[in-house]
Write a protein that holds these residues in place. Sequence first.
Motif, PDB file in Angstrom:
ATOM      1  N   ASP A   1      50.495 -20.003 -60.242  1.00  0.00           N
ATOM      2  CA  ASP A   1      50.875 -20.735 -61.452  1.00  0.00           C
ATOM      3  C   ASP A   1      51.183 -19.779 -62.600  1.00  0.00           C
ATOM      4  N   ASP A   2      50.369 -18.753 -62.791  1.00  0.00           N
ATOM      5  CA  ASP A   2      50.611 -17.815 -63.887  1.00  0.00           C
ATOM      6  C   ASP A   2      51.907 -17.043 -63.668  1.00  0.00           C
TER       7      ASP A   2
ATOM      8  N   ARG B   1      59.319 -18.357 -68.408  1.00  0.00           N
ATOM      9  CA  ARG B   1      59.465 -17.750 -69.729  1.00  0.00           C
ATOM     10  C   ARG B   1      60.667 -16.800 -69.747  1.00  0.00           C
TER      11      ARG B   1
ATOM     12  N   MET C   1      55.579 -27.801 -64.433  1.00  0.00           N
ATOM     13  CA  MET C   1      55.566 -26.888 -63.293  1.00  0.00           C
ATOM     14  C   MET C   1      55.092 -27.558 -62.012  1.00  0.00           C
ATOM     15  N   ARG C   2      54.427 -28.706 -62.137  1.00  0.00           N
ATOM     16  CA  ARG C   2      53.975 -29.409 -60.934  1.00  0.00           C
ATOM     17  C   ARG C   2      55.148 -29.839 -60.056  1.00  0.00           C
TER      18      ARG C   2
ATOM     19  N   GLU D   1      53.074 -24.256 -74.044  1.00  0.00           N
ATOM     20  CA  GLU D   1      52.698 -23.819 -72.701  1.00  0.00           C
ATOM     21  C   GLU D   1      52.081 -24.956 -71.898  1.00  0.00           C
ATOM     22  N   ALA D   2      51.292 -25.804 -72.569  1.00  0.00           N
ATOM     23  CA  ALA D   2      50.640 -26.915 -71.855  1.00  0.00           C
ATOM     24  C   ALA D   2      51.679 -27.854 -71.255  1.00  0.00           C
TER      25      ALA D   2
ATOM     26  N   THR E   1      54.463 -18.166 -61.996  1.00  0.00           N
ATOM     27  CA  THR E   1      55.533 -19.144 -62.203  1.00  0.00           C
ATOM     28  C   THR E   1      55.819 -19.319 -63.688  1.00  0.00           C
ATOM     29  N   LEU E   2      54.785 -19.402 -64.497  1.00  0.00           N
ATOM     30  CA  LEU E   2      54.962 -19.520 -65.942  1.00  0.00           C
ATOM     31  C   LEU E   2      55.694 -18.305 -66.496  1.00  0.00           C
TER      32      LEU E   2
ATOM     33  N   ARG F   1      53.391 -26.148 -68.273  1.00  0.00           N
ATOM     34  CA  ARG F   1      52.513 -26.128 -67.094  1.00  0.00           C
ATOM     35  C   ARG F   1      52.473 -27.501 -66.413  1.00  0.00           C
ATOM     36  N   ARG F   2      52.527 -28.571 -67.190  1.00  0.00           N
ATOM     37  CA  ARG F   2      52.580 -29.906 -66.577  1.00  0.00           C
ATOM     38  C   ARG F   2      53.871 -30.082 -65.790  1.00  0.00           C
TER      39      ARG F   2
END
Length: 211
Positions: free
Chosen positions: A115-116, A123, A151-152, A144-145, A118-119, A148-149
């Motif tokens: 996940d990190d 970016r 990103m699912r 960011e929140a 991917t973020l 991240r949602r």
Amino acid sequence: MYINKHNRETDPERLLAFMQAHSFALFITTGENGVPMATHLPIELVISADGPHKLVGHLAKANPQWKTLAQETPALVVFSGPHAYISSSWYDHPNVPTWNYLSVQASGRTRILSDDETLALLRIQLDRYEATSEHPVSVDSLTEAYVRREMRGVVAFEMTIDTLEGAAKLSQNRDDRNYAAIVAQLRQLSDPDARRIADEMAARRQPPDRL
């Protein structure tokens, strides 16, 4: 890929620059029963000073191709550039028509990103592709929140590049007179790709002033 000896691109810096400039690529893996799967998507080149270069990108989770990705999954990425039809009527002798083009293919092994990671990829991509926007969007502006949602719905991957091949089919086997004729004819066309091929040909070989 098959590359005629006249058309093989061997300059590593030129290959890497091409991949960066034509980042909307075709990502190919093999699915069940050996059936190939392919998706067009933006892919970023990560250059390493002390190891193999890598490619990173992401697939929609709704796209079943992501299920082919695992540790060490073989994959192929095709970067395509400008291309143009070359009429044999432009030559000063009988011949057959052909096609000029620029292309790079990278093959290697994949793994799914955390996940990190991917973020971090998202970016980079937002910052790159929003750079020319009047009101650029970023991970920070979306929060960011929120990102991240979202990103699912994606699966990001990395491919370590094992082999890199480039083709620059630009009529290198033609003499100066016919080479110059091709450049001149391509520049008369309204097709932007044809003109880009003409510019690339002119940059690689200065044709004579007169045909």
